[in-house]
Design a protein around this motif. Sequence first.
Motif, mmCIF file in Angstrom:
data_model
loop_
_atom_site.group_PDB
_atom_site.id
_atom_site.type_symbol
_atom_site.label_atom_id
_atom_site.label_comp_id
_atom_site.label_asym_id
_atom_site.label_seq_id
_atom_site.Cartn_x
_atom_site.Cartn_y
_atom_site.Cartn_z
ATOM 1 N N ALA A 1 0.826 -1.201 0.000
ATOM 2 C CA ALA A 1 0.000 0.000 0.000
ATOM 3 C C ALA A 1 0.865 1.258 0.000
ATOM 4 O O ALA A 1 0.582 2.218 -0.730
ATOM 5 C CB ALA A 1 -0.932 0.001 1.208
ATOM 6 N N ALA A 2 1.918 1.260 0.776
ATOM 7 C CA ALA A 2 2.818 2.422 0.816
ATOM 8 C C ALA A 2 3.461 2.647 -0.549
ATOM 9 O O ALA A 2 3.567 3.786 -1.016
ATOM 10 C CB ALA A 2 3.886 2.230 1.888
ATOM 11 N N ALA A 3 3.860 1.566 -1.201
ATOM 12 C CA ALA A 3 4.483 1.688 -2.519
ATOM 13 C C ALA A 3 3.515 2.250 -3.552
ATOM 14 O O ALA A 3 3.926 2.897 -4.517
ATOM 15 C CB ALA A 3 4.999 0.322 -2.991
ATOM 16 N N ARG A 4 2.222 2.029 -3.339
ATOM 17 C CA ARG A 4 1.198 2.478 -4.279
ATOM 18 C C ARG A 4 0.472 3.736 -3.792
ATOM 19 O O ARG A 4 -0.496 4.166 -4.398
ATOM 20 C CB ARG A 4 0.196 1.355 -4.528
ATOM 21 N N HIS A 5 0.918 4.268 -2.662
ATOM 22 C CA HIS A 5 0.307 5.467 -2.071
ATOM 23 C C HIS A 5 -1.179 5.262 -1.800
ATOM 24 O O HIS A 5 -2.009 6.121 -2.114
ATOM 25 C CB HIS A 5 0.544 6.702 -2.948
ATOM 26 N N LEU A 6 -1.509 4.113 -1.220
ATOM 27 C CA LEU A 6 -2.889 3.781 -0.883
ATOM 28 C C LEU A 6 -3.058 3.658 0.620
ATOM 29 O O LEU A 6 -2.138 3.222 1.314
ATOM 30 C CB LEU A 6 -3.285 2.429 -1.508
ATOM 31 N N PRO A 7 -4.226 4.012 1.128
ATOM 32 C CA PRO A 7 -4.488 3.768 2.546
ATOM 33 C C PRO A 7 -4.724 2.279 2.778
ATOM 34 O O PRO A 7 -5.088 1.536 1.862
ATOM 35 C CB PRO A 7 -5.767 4.576 2.821
ATOM 36 N N VAL A 8 -4.513 1.850 4.008
ATOM 37 C CA VAL A 8 -4.760 0.457 4.392
ATOM 38 C C VAL A 8 -6.049 0.399 5.206
ATOM 39 O O VAL A 8 -6.245 1.197 6.117
ATOM 40 C CB VAL A 8 -3.597 -0.114 5.227
ATOM 41 N N VAL A 9 -6.902 -0.543 4.867
ATOM 42 C CA VAL A 9 -8.088 -0.832 5.666
ATOM 43 C C VAL A 9 -7.850 -2.201 6.291
ATOM 44 O O VAL A 9 -7.700 -3.191 5.582
ATOM 45 C CB VAL A 9 -9.373 -0.832 4.812
ATOM 46 N N LEU A 10 -7.771 -2.239 7.612
ATOM 47 C CA LEU A 10 -7.511 -3.469 8.339
ATOM 48 C C LEU A 10 -8.809 -3.928 8.997
ATOM 49 O O LEU A 10 -9.418 -3.191 9.765
ATOM 50 C CB LEU A 10 -6.440 -3.235 9.400
ATOM 51 N N LEU A 11 -9.245 -5.129 8.641
ATOM 52 C CA LEU A 11 -10.480 -5.690 9.200
ATOM 53 C C LEU A 11 -10.128 -6.763 10.221
ATOM 54 O O LEU A 11 -9.344 -7.660 9.940
ATOM 55 C CB LEU A 11 -11.327 -6.312 8.092
ATOM 56 N N HIS A 12 -10.715 -6.629 11.386
ATOM 57 C CA HIS A 12 -10.499 -7.620 12.441
ATOM 58 C C HIS A 12 -11.831 -7.821 13.146
ATOM 59 O O HIS A 12 -12.479 -6.861 13.544
ATOM 60 C CB HIS A 12 -9.449 -7.122 13.431
ATOM 61 N N SER A 13 -12.260 -9.052 13.265
ATOM 62 C CA SER A 13 -13.499 -9.307 13.991
ATOM 63 C C SER A 13 -13.362 -10.585 14.795
ATOM 64 O O SER A 13 -12.500 -11.422 14.532
ATOM 65 C CB SER A 13 -14.676 -9.409 13.020
ATOM 66 N N TRP A 14 -14.209 -10.713 15.764
ATOM 67 C CA TRP A 14 -14.202 -11.903 16.590
ATOM 68 C C TRP A 14 -15.572 -12.031 17.237
ATOM 69 O O TRP A 14 -16.378 -11.122 17.216
ATOM 70 C CB TRP A 14 -13.112 -11.841 17.657
ATOM 71 N N THR A 15 -15.802 -13.169 17.798
ATOM 72 C CA THR A 15 -17.046 -13.406 18.513
ATOM 73 C C THR A 15 -16.745 -14.245 19.739
ATOM 74 O O THR A 15 -15.775 -14.999 19.762
ATOM 75 C CB THR A 15 -18.080 -14.109 17.607
ATOM 76 N N THR A 16 -17.562 -14.093 20.744
ATOM 77 C CA THR A 16 -17.396 -14.907 21.941
ATOM 78 C C THR A 16 -18.194 -16.194 21.832
ATOM 79 O O THR A 16 -18.058 -17.075 22.662
ATOM 80 C CB THR A 16 -17.838 -14.138 23.201
ATOM 81 N N GLN A 17 -19.034 -16.280 20.800
ATOM 82 C CA GLN A 17 -19.857 -17.460 20.575
ATOM 83 C C GLN A 17 -19.587 -18.023 19.185
ATOM 84 O O GLN A 17 -19.390 -17.266 18.242
ATOM 85 C CB GLN A 17 -21.342 -17.100 20.672
#
Length: 58
Positions: free
Chosen positions: A26-42
Amino acid sequence: MTGSATVGFNGSPAGMTTVRWVAREAAARHLPVVLLHSWTTQPLDVSALPQEARSNRP
């Protein structure tokens, strides 16, 4: 170039390697990074999802 570099992250060591790779790309392409993280307790009750969401077919 427009858009963003999007990556899902599950907290694993391999996932962290992927996040670093995406960040460099992303840095090489001058793009922002969108980081997705999710979890569940069930655990996900797949049977409660609509049939369309359970199918891998288009």
